[in-house]
Write a protein that holds these residues in place. Structure first.
Motif, PDB file in Angstrom:
ATOM      1  N   THR A  21      -8.189 -79.627 -68.013  1.00  0.00           N
ATOM      2  CA  THR A  21      -9.467 -79.369 -67.424  1.00  0.00           C
ATOM      3  C   THR A  21      -9.571 -77.875 -67.328  1.00  0.00           C
ATOM      4  O   THR A  21      -8.415 -77.275 -67.143  1.00  0.00           O
ATOM      5  CB  THR A  21      -9.981 -80.068 -66.355  1.00  0.00           C
ATOM      6  OG1 THR A  21      -8.944 -79.673 -65.069  1.00  0.00           O
ATOM      7  CG2 THR A  21      -9.762 -81.558 -66.422  1.00  0.00           C
ATOM      8  N   ASN A  67     -15.143 -82.052 -66.849  1.00  0.00           N
ATOM      9  CA  ASN A  67     -13.979 -81.743 -66.129  1.00  0.00           C
ATOM     10  C   ASN A  67     -13.576 -82.918 -65.185  1.00  0.00           C
ATOM     11  O   ASN A  67     -14.297 -82.860 -64.130  1.00  0.00           O
ATOM     12  CB  ASN A  67     -13.921 -80.544 -65.346  1.00  0.00           C
ATOM     13  CG  ASN A  67     -13.945 -79.322 -66.408  1.00  0.00           C
ATOM     14  OD1 ASN A  67     -13.077 -78.695 -66.854  1.00  0.00           O
ATOM     15  ND2 ASN A  67     -15.236 -78.802 -66.474  1.00  0.00           N
ATOM     16  N   GLN A 113     -15.580 -86.984 -68.183  1.00  0.00           N
ATOM     17  CA  GLN A 113     -14.737 -86.572 -69.181  1.00  0.00           C
ATOM     18  C   GLN A 113     -13.699 -87.763 -69.701  1.00  0.00           C
ATOM     19  O   GLN A 113     -13.240 -88.421 -68.631  1.00  0.00           O
ATOM     20  CB  GLN A 113     -13.615 -85.439 -68.761  1.00  0.00           C
ATOM     21  CG  GLN A 113     -12.528 -85.044 -69.754  1.00  0.00           C
ATOM     22  CD  GLN A 113     -11.625 -83.793 -69.168  1.00  0.00           C
ATOM     23  OE1 GLN A 113     -11.477 -83.904 -67.967  1.00  0.00           O
ATOM     24  NE2 GLN A 113     -11.231 -83.108 -70.220  1.00  0.00           N
TER      25      GLN A 113
END
Ligand SMILES: [Zn+2]
Length: 146
Positions: free
Chosen positions: A50, A93, A99
């Motif tokens: 991330t 993220n 994500q």
């Protein structure tokens, strides 16, 4: 490279993908669960999960980030030329942000609709009907990247 990471394995050529663009720093390929036709992921070849994992002030990292966004801009422009309408850039993220693959990536989502259209953010909402349609879409994007 993280051998358990699907995007690292795609970048290494171990898992096939429909590539739009690549160089020594980044790779752009079609999302396998597209929100729209031409939905493309731009990934750094180097593994970071991330944004929070990026080191600050490291010149090599800065060069990759610069290239990452440069290619995202090119793909965004190509998508608008290829499909009309607009395009979204989306970057997630962590699982709490949606994500699903923990390797830094930027989505470019073409939005060929009109201003009255509410864009969908549902993965797979616009799956390809065939490999032929997917490859034709990739070729259209590649043409506008040249
Ligand atoms: Zn990775």
């Amino acid at each position: 490279m993280d051998t358990n990471c699907i995007f690292c394995r795609i970048a290494a050529g171990e898992i096939p993908s429909t590539k739009i663009y690549e160089n020594d720093k980044v790779l752009a390929f079609l999302d396998i669960s597209p929100m729209e036709r031409g939905h493309t992921l731009i990934v750094p070849r180097r593994h970071w999960a991330t944004m929070a994992d990026l080191p600050s002030g490291d010149p090599e990292t800065e060069a990759v980030m610069s290239e990452w966004f440069r290619v995202a801009r090119l793909v965004c422009k190509a998508a608008i030329k290829a499909f009309g309408g607009g395009a979204n850039l989306l970057q997630c993220n962590g699982p709490a942000a949606g994500q699903t693959v923990p390797h830094l990536h930027l989505h470019v989502i073409p939005r060929p609709g009109t201003v009255e259209t509410q864009p969908s953010f549902v993965s797979g909402a616009r799956a390809y009907s065939s490999d032929v349609e997917r490859e034709a879409t990739a070729e259209l994007l590649r043409r506008y990247l040249r």
